[in-house]
Write a protein that holds these residues in place. Structure first.
Motif, mmCIF file in Angstrom:
data_model
loop_
_atom_site.group_PDB
_atom_site.id
_atom_site.type_symbol
_atom_site.label_atom_id
_atom_site.label_comp_id
_atom_site.label_asym_id
_atom_site.label_seq_id
_atom_site.Cartn_x
_atom_site.Cartn_y
_atom_site.Cartn_z
ATOM 1 N N VAL A 189 -84.450 44.136 -48.420
ATOM 2 C CA VAL A 189 -83.203 43.816 -47.715
ATOM 3 C C VAL A 189 -82.115 43.390 -48.691
ATOM 4 N N GLU A 190 -82.464 42.620 -49.715
ATOM 5 C CA GLU A 190 -81.438 42.142 -50.638
ATOM 6 C C GLU A 190 -80.872 43.279 -51.488
ATOM 7 N N THR A 191 -81.720 44.173 -51.965
ATOM 8 C CA THR A 191 -81.211 45.304 -52.750
ATOM 9 C C THR A 191 -80.482 46.305 -51.868
ATOM 10 N N ASP A 192 -80.955 46.495 -50.629
ATOM 11 C CA ASP A 192 -80.304 47.424 -49.706
ATOM 12 C C ASP A 192 -78.884 46.965 -49.395
ATOM 13 N N TRP A 193 -78.739 45.702 -49.052
ATOM 14 C CA TRP A 193 -77.415 45.181 -48.739
ATOM 15 C C TRP A 193 -76.509 45.188 -49.967
ATOM 16 N N PHE A 194 -77.057 44.846 -51.128
ATOM 17 C CA PHE A 194 -76.263 44.859 -52.350
ATOM 18 C C PHE A 194 -75.744 46.268 -52.633
ATOM 19 N N GLY A 195 -76.611 47.265 -52.548
ATOM 20 C CA GLY A 195 -76.196 48.644 -52.791
ATOM 21 C C GLY A 195 -75.107 49.084 -51.838
ATOM 22 N N GLU A 196 -75.260 48.740 -50.556
ATOM 23 C CA GLU A 196 -74.248 49.115 -49.560
ATOM 24 C C GLU A 196 -72.893 48.479 -49.859
ATOM 25 N N GLN A 197 -72.920 47.219 -50.270
ATOM 26 C CA GLN A 197 -71.674 46.463 -50.397
ATOM 27 C C GLN A 197 -70.918 46.746 -51.689
ATOM 28 N N VAL A 198 -71.628 46.864 -52.814
ATOM 29 C CA VAL A 198 -70.908 46.972 -54.087
ATOM 30 C C VAL A 198 -70.858 48.393 -54.635
ATOM 31 N N ASP A 199 -71.667 49.294 -54.083
ATOM 32 C CA ASP A 199 -71.789 50.616 -54.682
ATOM 33 C C ASP A 199 -71.614 51.699 -53.625
ATOM 34 N N LEU A 200 -72.628 51.915 -52.803
ATOM 35 C CA LEU A 200 -72.692 53.095 -51.946
ATOM 36 C C LEU A 200 -71.581 53.176 -50.905
ATOM 37 N N CYS A 201 -71.239 52.063 -50.294
ATOM 38 C CA CYS A 201 -70.193 52.069 -49.254
ATOM 39 C C CYS A 201 -68.951 51.328 -49.750
#
Length: 334
Positions: A189-201
């Motif tokens: 969950v922590e890596t998923d949210w981090f990826g969404e917020q700072v990179d992917l989205c």
């Protein structure tokens, strides 16, 4: 220590062969996973709210459908695929009262367990299979005879058979074909949210807007800026996904290679990384989770509706609507 991983020939469907499975939810991910499980020969029932929008869709696609509580009562493994923010109430009212010893609850995202929105009883197994791709692609790749990689985790192993179950579940949706990797609910969950917020989205969205605005404010045509800052991004990302970052650079022009290698680090620099660390700390501390839950409970639409409307009115979106019709004339793309 290397991350544990499993491939198709290392995993068996036998641990779930005679197990009754309830898939709760039939959104994009739920529809894909339930259909893949069914096509793999597992005994799947879809649990939905009566008269919901997806009930008839699930029936039309060949599934047996019951109310959520009825599906849970008769099933041994309950795979919860409704949105994160709906899981707490549905679990409390319709799932938890029907859980008995040795049953299993399963997720495709770790948020509800990690942030303790759901607190499962101690006498059941708690597992996770998290495909690293959207539901549509999970289904498409399965039908092509391959699959989408997944992360797998066991949070609670009451029966001492939880790993056999989670790996069989991953195999049933096609994920062991490319391979599955071990994780934890916390890490996922922590890596998923981090990826969404700072990179992917979030990160990509802001990078596109700022680069587009820079060109337009300098007097260049918005249509040209759109192609350079948004449209061509997919071509580069496809190269990165297939060949890696170095492989991408080896497949673009020498000018693009030199310019990217020398200027990119000036745009996304250490100050950007410091802000990324701040975002990660907000996720790890639970600050973001609390903010999201508070805003969702207050009014889930207003949590992001104003920001989406602002984005929709941005010049890049207006230009894009016209250009996308030019590029995909036979599709209803806006």
């Amino acid at each position: 220590m290397a991350t544990r991983r499993w491939l198709d020939d290392q995993v068996s469907l036998d641990p779930l062969k005679d197990v009754k499975i309830a898939v709760i939810g039939y959104g994009i991910q739920g529809a894909a996973q339930a259909s893949n499980m069914k096509d793999s020969g597992l005994n799947v029932t879809v649990g939905l709210r009566p008269n919901g929008k997806t009930w008839e869709k699930a029936v039309s696609e060949g599934h047996r459908v019951l109310k959520v509580d009825d599906a849970v009562k008769e099933s041994e493994l309950i795979h919860i695929l409704i949105p994160d923010m709906e899981q707490e109430v549905t679990f409390k009212n319709e799932i938890a009262p029907n859980l008995t010893e040795n049953k299993t609850i399963s997720f495709s995202h770790g948020a509800a367990i990690h942030w303790r929105w759901i607190q499962p009883p101690q006498n059941i197994d708690v597992i996770m299979v998290a495909p690293k791709g959207p539901g549509q692609r999970v289904r498409e790749l399965f039908l092509e005879g391959f699959g989408t990689p997944s992360l797998v985790a066991v949070h609670q192993d009451y029966t001492k058979k939880a790993w056999d179950k989670v790996l069989a579940l991953a195999k049933s949706i096609g994920s062991t074909k490319p391979g599955v990797l071990e994780t934890t609910f916390k890490e996922e969950v922590e890596t998923d949210w981090f990826g969404e917020q700072v990179d992917l989205c979030g990160g990509v969205h802001q990078m596109i807007l700022k680069s587009f605005e820079t060109l337009v404010e300098a007097g260049y045509q918005p249509e040209i800026a759109y192609f350079e800052c948004l449209h061509e991004l997919k071509l580069i990302v496809d190269l990165i996904q297939k060949y890696g970052i170095t492989g991408m650079y080896n497949r673009v022009s020498e000018t693009a290679r030199y310019g990217g290698l020398t200027r990119g680090k000036r745009v996304i620099d250490q100050s950007s990384k410091s802000k990324m660390k701040e975002v990660l700390e907000e996720i790890q501390s639970g600050h973001f989770a609390n903010e999201w839950v508070t805003n969702y409970k207050k009014d889930k639409k207003s949590a992001f509706e104003t920001m989406l409307l602002e984005l929709e009115n941005h010049e890049i979106e207006k230009v894009g609507k016209d250009l996308r019709k030019m590029m995909w004339p036979k599709e209803n793309i806006t």
